[in-house]
Design a protein around this motif. Sequence first.
Motif, PDB file in Angstrom:
ATOM      1  N   GLY A 147       0.141  17.727  -5.301  1.00 34.82           N
ATOM      2  CA  GLY A 147      -0.129  18.302  -3.932  1.00 34.82           C
ATOM      3  C   GLY A 147      -1.835  18.553  -3.434  1.00 34.82           C
ATOM      4  N   MET A 148      -1.836  19.480  -2.543  1.00 38.33           N
ATOM      5  CA  MET A 148      -2.735  20.755  -2.447  1.00 38.33           C
ATOM      6  C   MET A 148      -2.305  21.589  -1.398  1.00 38.33           C
ATOM      7  SD  MET A 148      -5.577  18.259  -2.699  1.00 38.33           S
ATOM      8  CE  MET A 148      -5.425  16.993  -2.810  1.00 38.33           C
ATOM      9  N   VAL A 149      -3.391  22.768  -1.113  1.00 36.58           N
ATOM     10  CA  VAL A 149      -2.749  23.944  -0.626  1.00 36.58           C
ATOM     11  C   VAL A 149      -4.147  24.182  -0.161  1.00 36.58           C
ATOM     12  CG1 VAL A 149      -2.783  26.709  -0.926  1.00 36.58           C
ATOM     13  CG2 VAL A 149      -2.066  25.318  -3.090  1.00 36.58           C
ATOM     14  N   TYR A 150      -3.584  24.805   1.351  1.00 35.26           N
ATOM     15  CA  TYR A 150      -4.470  24.814   2.352  1.00 35.26           C
ATOM     16  C   TYR A 150      -4.732  26.152   2.858  1.00 35.26           C
ATOM     17  CZ  TYR A 150      -4.188  19.719   2.332  1.00 35.26           C
ATOM     18  OH  TYR A 150      -4.322  18.767   1.701  1.00 35.26           O
ATOM     19  N   CYS A 151      -5.536  26.877   3.301  1.00 37.76           N
ATOM     20  CA  CYS A 151      -5.318  28.283   4.450  1.00 37.76           C
ATOM     21  C   CYS A 151      -5.901  28.449   5.561  1.00 37.76           C
ATOM     22  CB  CYS A 151      -5.370  29.149   2.920  1.00 37.76           C
ATOM     23  SG  CYS A 151      -6.863  29.487   2.863  1.00 37.76           S
ATOM     24  N   ASP A 152      -5.664  28.994   5.976  1.00 43.22           N
ATOM     25  CA  ASP A 152      -6.411  29.302   7.059  1.00 43.22           C
ATOM     26  C   ASP A 152      -6.528  30.992   8.139  1.00 43.22           C
ATOM     27  OD1 ASP A 152      -3.883  30.064   9.185  1.00 43.22           O
ATOM     28  OD2 ASP A 152      -4.276  28.342   9.886  1.00 43.22           O
ATOM     29  N   ILE A 199       7.198  11.479   1.633  1.00 44.12           N
ATOM     30  CA  ILE A 199       7.098   9.709   1.090  1.00 44.12           C
ATOM     31  C   ILE A 199       5.781   9.357   2.471  1.00 44.12           C
ATOM     32  CG2 ILE A 199       9.669   9.285   1.329  1.00 44.12           C
ATOM     33  CD1 ILE A 199       9.687   9.071   4.274  1.00 44.12           C
ATOM     34  N   PHE A 200       5.351  10.760   3.311  1.00 47.31           N
ATOM     35  CA  PHE A 200       3.858  10.372   3.713  1.00 47.31           C
ATOM     36  C   PHE A 200       3.995  11.835   4.447  1.00 47.31           C
ATOM     37  CE2 PHE A 200       2.143  10.256   7.685  1.00 47.31           C
ATOM     38  CZ  PHE A 200       0.823   9.586   8.025  1.00 47.31           C
ATOM     39  N   THR A 201       2.146  12.129   4.571  1.00 51.35           N
ATOM     40  CA  THR A 201       1.367  12.729   4.988  1.00 51.35           C
ATOM     41  C   THR A 201       0.630  12.547   5.785  1.00 51.35           C
ATOM     42  OG1 THR A 201       0.452  15.064   4.095  1.00 51.35           O
ATOM     43  CG2 THR A 201       0.994  13.677   2.609  1.00 51.35           C
ATOM     44  N   SER A 202      -0.420  13.523   6.673  1.00 57.28           N
ATOM     45  CA  SER A 202      -1.725  12.717   6.958  1.00 57.28           C
ATOM     46  C   SER A 202      -2.318  14.109   7.011  1.00 57.28           C
ATOM     47  CB  SER A 202      -1.366  12.886   8.751  1.00 57.28           C
ATOM     48  OG  SER A 202      -1.044  14.283   8.970  1.00 57.28           O
ATOM     49  N   MET A 203      -1.650  15.079   6.127  1.00 59.86           N
ATOM     50  CA  MET A 203      -3.319  15.803   5.243  1.00 59.86           C
ATOM     51  C   MET A 203      -4.243  15.423   4.948  1.00 59.86           C
ATOM     52  SD  MET A 203      -0.846  19.551   4.783  1.00 59.86           S
ATOM     53  CE  MET A 203       0.263  20.479   5.925  1.00 59.86           C
ATOM     54  N   PRO A 204      -4.708  15.588   4.850  1.00 58.73           N
ATOM     55  CA  PRO A 204      -6.165  15.486   4.120  1.00 58.73           C
ATOM     56  C   PRO A 204      -6.778  15.728   3.030  1.00 58.73           C
ATOM     57  CG  PRO A 204      -7.612  16.548   5.868  1.00 58.73           C
ATOM     58  CD  PRO A 204      -6.031  16.998   5.905  1.00 58.73           C
ATOM     59  N   ASP A 205      -6.855  14.676   1.776  1.00 65.65           N
ATOM     60  CA  ASP A 205      -7.278  15.273   0.424  1.00 65.65           C
ATOM     61  C   ASP A 205      -8.992  15.990   0.318  1.00 65.65           C
ATOM     62  OD1 ASP A 205      -5.390  14.546  -0.826  1.00 65.65           O
ATOM     63  OD2 ASP A 205      -5.496  12.554  -1.463  1.00 65.65           O
ATOM     64  N   TYR A 206      -8.854  17.231  -0.663  1.00 70.00           N
ATOM     65  CA  TYR A 206     -10.323  17.308  -0.689  1.00 70.00           C
ATOM     66  C   TYR A 206     -10.819  16.839  -1.391  1.00 70.00           C
ATOM     67  CZ  TYR A 206      -8.176  22.035   0.541  1.00 70.00           C
ATOM     68  OH  TYR A 206      -7.415  22.943   1.163  1.00 70.00           O
ATOM     69  N   ARG A 207     -12.324  15.942  -0.734  1.00 68.39           N
ATOM     70  CA  ARG A 207     -13.378  15.364  -1.905  1.00 68.39           C
ATOM     71  C   ARG A 207     -14.614  16.313  -2.433  1.00 68.39           C
ATOM     72  NH1 ARG A 207     -10.822  11.040  -1.729  1.00 68.39           N
ATOM     73  NH2 ARG A 207      -9.875  10.188   0.423  1.00 68.39           N
TER      74      ARG A 207
END
Length: 207
Positions: A147-152, A199-207
Amino acid sequence: MKRFLKAVGALALAVVLAFGGFYAGQRYSERKNGEIGSASPKQTVTLPPETTPDEDVPPVEVAPPDDVEGAAERTISKLNVSAVSEGVWTKVASNTLPEDSGTLTLYTSAEKDSEGFLWDDSQKWVVEIDDGAGGFYTLYDQLVSNGMVYCDASVRASGDVIVTVYASSGAGTVVTQYTKSDDGYIERTVYNSGSVNRIFTSMPDYR
């Protein structure tokens, strides 16, 4: 002649008596029926008022998410040492907070080269605030699998600084909010999907 008059008088008297008896019988019958009707129990049926689409219907109030699992609050206090002071860490994103609240930074333990991040199945993630005066608020420090972690960061009309952390993994999603206070940052989980199979997410991966 007298006999004839007597006969006519008797006949008239008989007619009067017969009519009077019939009338009295009718009155008596009506009075009895009225008494029976008044003695019967009266049933009152209350019909609901008719409503039309134009009427103002009060909105249904939705309870705030106080029952979210893990919604209990705790205070993140200031530390003198950063959570990323040791080991290999990569800065993912960073931004200065308003109200002289310091700098918000998202770190990951995954390394990065010229082509991008080198993701493993699991990596550690840290969301931290550097107050610029030797103090650190480690809001988030977790190992996340697949998974990934995001913040704002946001500011309320009252001036309160809020940091929201989104931890999305193959097992579920957790959204945690941190609000600045006099003692540090108040942590509160505002959403927890629980254990799921994503099964799905539209959250982008970090590049």
